[in-house]
Write a protein that holds these residues in place. Structure first.
Motif, mmCIF file in Angstrom:
data_model
loop_
_atom_site.group_PDB
_atom_site.id
_atom_site.type_symbol
_atom_site.label_atom_id
_atom_site.label_comp_id
_atom_site.label_asym_id
_atom_site.label_seq_id
_atom_site.Cartn_x
_atom_site.Cartn_y
_atom_site.Cartn_z
ATOM 1 N N GLY A 1 7.783 82.074 70.919
ATOM 2 C CA GLY A 1 7.037 81.107 70.132
ATOM 3 C C GLY A 1 7.871 79.921 69.695
ATOM 4 O O GLY A 1 7.379 78.794 69.634
ATOM 5 N N PHE A 2 9.140 80.166 69.406
ATOM 6 C CA PHE A 2 9.955 79.052 68.900
ATOM 7 C C PHE A 2 10.243 78.021 69.985
ATOM 8 O O PHE A 2 10.718 76.923 69.703
ATOM 9 C CB PHE A 2 11.255 79.559 68.270
ATOM 10 C CG PHE A 2 12.222 80.229 69.206
ATOM 11 C CD1 PHE A 2 12.257 81.602 69.299
ATOM 12 C CD2 PHE A 2 13.085 79.489 69.981
ATOM 13 C CE1 PHE A 2 13.149 82.231 70.153
ATOM 14 C CE2 PHE A 2 13.983 80.102 70.838
ATOM 15 C CZ PHE A 2 14.012 81.485 70.934
ATOM 16 N N GLU A 3 9.966 78.371 71.245
ATOM 17 C CA GLU A 3 10.170 77.407 72.324
ATOM 18 C C GLU A 3 8.929 76.556 72.553
ATOM 19 O O GLU A 3 8.930 75.670 73.399
ATOM 20 C CB GLU A 3 10.509 78.151 73.615
ATOM 21 C CG GLU A 3 11.822 78.913 73.543
ATOM 22 C CD GLU A 3 12.027 79.826 74.729
ATOM 23 O OE1 GLU A 3 11.074 80.546 75.081
ATOM 24 O OE2 GLU A 3 13.112 79.812 75.310
ATOM 25 N N THR A 4 7.868 76.874 71.837
ATOM 26 C CA THR A 4 6.606 76.175 72.034
ATOM 27 C C THR A 4 6.574 74.902 71.193
ATOM 28 O O THR A 4 7.012 74.900 70.044
ATOM 29 C CB THR A 4 5.434 77.087 71.624
ATOM 30 O OG1 THR A 4 5.496 78.267 72.407
ATOM 31 C CG2 THR A 4 4.103 76.403 71.848
ATOM 32 N N ALA A 5 6.055 73.852 71.776
ATOM 33 C CA ALA A 5 5.876 72.601 71.032
ATOM 34 C C ALA A 5 4.406 72.208 71.110
ATOM 35 O O ALA A 5 3.779 72.349 72.168
ATOM 36 C CB ALA A 5 6.745 71.505 71.625
ATOM 37 N N MET A 6 3.850 71.774 70.003
ATOM 38 C CA MET A 6 2.451 71.350 70.010
ATOM 39 C C MET A 6 2.379 69.826 69.954
ATOM 40 O O MET A 6 2.896 69.206 69.023
ATOM 41 C CB MET A 6 1.684 71.937 68.831
ATOM 42 C CG MET A 6 0.187 71.660 68.924
ATOM 43 S SD MET A 6 -0.779 72.431 67.606
ATOM 44 C CE MET A 6 -0.760 71.150 66.371
ATOM 45 N N ALA B 1 4.996 71.157 64.121
ATOM 46 C CA ALA B 1 5.421 72.557 64.092
ATOM 47 C C ALA B 1 4.260 73.358 63.517
ATOM 48 O O ALA B 1 3.511 72.863 62.674
ATOM 49 C CB ALA B 1 6.653 72.714 63.215
#
Lengths: 143, 317
Positions: free
Chosen positions: B9-14, B33
């Protein structure tokens, strides 16, 4: 750039130096590593020490880091002349830090909490009356 | 075949960008974030009641049903982030710092970037939004005001990750982007005004959006079936408040909820103003030996749709 532990401890010292230290029975704010080594901490004084960081809940891409700082008041005896009662200095320090901001970059907020009313180790090892507070600043950092 | 299956999840960017139709995420995106995201495409099959086909030719009477793209995003917005989100929530562009209610929900696209592929959702609108606080007793609990956004989209796609498709702008983390905390809120009521002490609050803005499927697979449009705005509070029980909460059952009261984040001489503010709110009365409950809370639910009942709620968002630091 988000604030780090050094920025937090500098800000805490700066705030403490702005208080009426004499009303706490001390004249100086000094920084020392904790736990103390064989040498006794300065006395009478407000002794500021860095404690271990912690991780608060965060979002993705973001960490919220907790930077705790221990604040101890050292005195030669429980009833030292001119010294404030333990509860008095703790209350005053709590008021200036609890749910406040220190003006640091990406600071979410700062909280304070009471810890030991009397440190047995300080009393037994150095014959010092020592009571403490911990101030924690939560800082948001981009991963 | 990829041998990588450890995307976290921490590699995901919205990334978010306003616009209709196909969204070009190569420039002009906003990056956020998030706490969680669960937007999904749900495509059902429909077995029609007809006489053609048999057990060996089932495809003759099965077909794809509607294509529903919906889910929730939870984030902790600062005042600067709200400048972008409030028009999408309120259904109207703001005038300066003031955001009133409207009926044109600005569509937008969302790209959820991961190193192993992107989720792209287009034609998005905010179905409902909830600003919520929580009081954490003791410790270093979570006390930031969260924004829950329920999104309805019209199109969903998995796309191979490409830097050309989704360059990631730096996540902005200046002071106006930092979240409000629970204890920075203040609720005032009446002409006085008086202050309402609370343990928690939530503001729900429900646009009752519905994707419309005519005879097609994709939703042709998203319509609003109405709107409901409520402010819920949990307060310590006291006799004065108990009486007032009953009086407000049939008497509209002005209510202000203000969030303010200050640091030295600078401050950002977001004010939710209910010109006329009525309380949906609920008597307090005694739960064992614990303290008795008083729950109130203020229903926004402005005289016309544009005055049920006005939000003033000053993100100038």
């Amino acid at each position: 750039m988000s604030a780090n532990h050094r920025d937090v401890i500098n800000a805490v010292i700066s705030v403490l130096q702005g208080l009426d230290l004499r009303s706490f029975g001390v004249v100086d704010v000094v920084e020392r590593d904790y736990p103390f080594d064989a040498k006794a901490p300065p006395c009478p004084a407000i002794v500021v020490s860095m404690l271990t960081e912690g991780e608060h809940l965060g979002l993705n891409n973001i960490s919220d880091i907790v930077y705790p700082v221990q604040i101890l008041r050292t005195g030669h005896s429980l009833n030292n002349k001119g010294g404030a009662p333990r509860a008095s200095w703790r209350g005053a320090v709590r008021d200036v830090f609890d749910y406040k901001r220190l003006g640091l970059e990406c600071e979410l907020y700062t909280k304070s909490r009471f810890v030991e009313m009397e440190y047995d180790a300080a009393w037994k090892s150095y014959n010092l009356d020592t009571s403490g507070m911990v101030v924690s600043t939560i800082v948001r950092k981009v991963l | 075949m990829s041998t990588c299956c450890n995307v976290m999840g921490f590699e995901t960017a919205m990334l978010v960008k306003s616009g209709t139709g196909t969204i070009d995420f190569t420039s002009g995106t906003e990056r956020y974030a998030i706490l969680t995201e669960d937007i999904s495409a749900n495509i059902e099959l429909q077995g029609r009641n007809r006489i053609t086909g048999d057990r060996t030719t089932r495809t003759a009477y099965m077909r794809k049903k509607g294509y529903v793209v919906q889910g929730t995003i939870v984030l902790q917005p600062g005042a600067a982030d709200l400048d972008a989100w409030l028009p999408r929530i309120m259904g109207a562009a703001g005038v300066g710092d003031v955001f009133g209610l409207g009926d044109t929900w600005t569509p937008f696209g969302i790209l959820l970037y991961t190193p192993e592929g992107c989720k792209v959702i287009e034609g998005c609108r905010v179905n409902y939004a909830v600003f919520q606080s929580a009081h954490a007793e003791g410790g270093e609990g979570e006390e930031f005001v969260a924004l829950v956004l329920n999104i309805i989209g019209t199109y969903y796609e998995h796309r191979a990750t490409s830097a050309a498709q989704s360059p990631l702008p730096t996540l902005v983390m200046t002071q106006p982007h930092l979240p409000y905390t629970h204890w920075e809120g203040e609720i005032l009521y009446g002409a006085g005004p008086d202050e309402l002490l609370y343990r928690s609050f939530s503001i729900q803005i429900n646009n009752f959006l519905k994707p419309i499927f005519y005879n097609g697979f994709y939703a042709s449009c998203v319509r609003s079936r109405g709107r409901r705005i409520i402010l819920q509070t949990e307060s310590p029980f006291c006799d004065d408040l108990f009486g007032l909460s009953f009086d407000w059952l049939d008497e509209a009261v002005e209510v202000y909820l203000t969030l303010s984040r200050a640091d030295g001489g600078n401050a950002v503010n977001t004010e939710f103003y209910f010109p006329a709110a009525m309380n949906n009365y609920k008597s307090p409950l005694v739960k064992g030996k614990d303290e008795v809370p008083l729950h109130m639910m203020f229903e926004a009942t402005g005289a016309n749709p544009n005055s049920e709620l006005v939000i003033t968002n000053d993100a100038t630091w």
